[in-house]
Write a protein that holds these residues in place. Structure first.
Motif, short mmCIF file in Angstrom:
data_model
loop_
_atom_site.label_atom_id
_atom_site.label_comp_id
_atom_site.label_asym_id
_atom_site.label_seq_id
_atom_site.Cartn_x
_atom_site.Cartn_y
_atom_site.Cartn_z
N PRO A 1 104.77 22.33 91.46
CA PRO A 1 103.65 22.75 90.95
C PRO A 1 102.78 21.42 90.75
CG PRO A 1 105.13 23.88 89.53
CD PRO A 1 105.84 22.94 90.39
N GLU A 2 103.19 20.59 90.18
CA GLU A 2 102.43 19.03 90.25
C GLU A 2 103.04 18.29 91.02
OE1 GLU A 2 103.59 17.69 85.93
OE2 GLU A 2 104.38 19.30 85.84
N PRO A 3 102.21 17.12 91.48
CA PRO A 3 102.53 16.06 92.30
C PRO A 3 103.65 15.15 91.74
CG PRO A 3 100.55 15.49 91.37
CD PRO A 3 100.92 17.01 90.94
N ALA A 4 104.08 14.40 92.49
CA ALA A 4 104.90 13.31 92.01
C ALA A 4 104.56 12.66 90.88
CB ALA A 4 105.48 12.27 93.35
N PHE A 5 105.27 12.07 89.97
CA PHE A 5 105.10 11.17 88.93
C PHE A 5 104.75 9.98 89.20
CE2 PHE A 5 108.03 14.76 87.04
CZ PHE A 5 107.07 15.64 86.61
N ALA A 6 103.76 9.43 88.60
CA ALA A 6 103.20 8.08 89.10
C ALA A 6 104.22 6.87 88.53
CB ALA A 6 101.73 7.87 88.24
#
Length: 179
Positions: free
Chosen positions: A29-34
């Protein structure tokens, strides 16, 4: 292959290879973690929240995490659980996801009152679909426009497995290391 309880801090660096990679996170649901700190924070959140069963997949008992298996109670019904997995791209093609999920689902059915496990999969995530089909999960339907994700509105394909459903034997099951 071994499976053990996931440790967010110790396993964070190895799992950041997955959760920090935009391609690996396409279907989340969310993008890759920074950064690593964000990955560790999310792993902590997941493993201390509703994911009572979150495991690391390893090649050796004390080796780095090659992937993550999670079974979590979705809250609508204490006997209905959702399954998810992620494997390091370098470790794919060795059946780690299927072997880890097979063990985890069996463990869940033997140690809880779970009657059903399901997977919610993006229809374009063909590798995940093949893995759950290999484990005897039944394709139950498509929920159109179910998720608002970082790549847009996405459908969900739902696969389910009941406690009473037949399950195939998976060769070379993992060894469990209690935490």
């Amino acid at each position: 292959m071994f499976i053990r309880p996931l440790d967010p801090v110790a396993d964070g660096p190895a799992l950041h290879v997955i959760f920090g990679d935009p391609e690996c996170c396409t279907w989340l649901p969310e993008p890759a973690f920074a950064d690593l700190d964000a990955t560790i924070a999310k792993l902590r959140d997941w493993t201390t929240g509703f994911e009572a069963t979150s495991w690391a997949i390893c090649e050796t008992p004390d080796g780095p995490a090659l992937g993550r298996i999670a079974l979590y109670n979705v809250g609508r019904d204490k006997d209905v659980w959702e399954a998810a997995c992620m494997v390091n791209p370098q470790a794919r093609g060795q059946n780690y996801a299927a072997r880890g999920l097979h063990f985890s689902v069996q463990y869940l059915f033997e140690n809880t009152t779970a009657r059903r496990v399901f997977a919610d999969i993006d229809p374009d995530n063909h590798a995940s679909i093949r893995t759950f089909e290999k484990l005897g999960f039944t394709r139950e339907g498509v929920l159109r426009g179910e998720w608002e994700t970082h790549i847009g509105i996405r459908d969900s394909v739902i696969f389910g497995l009941l406690r009473s459903d037949p399950r195939p034997d998976i060769p070379n099951p993992p060894q469990f290391i209690a935490g």
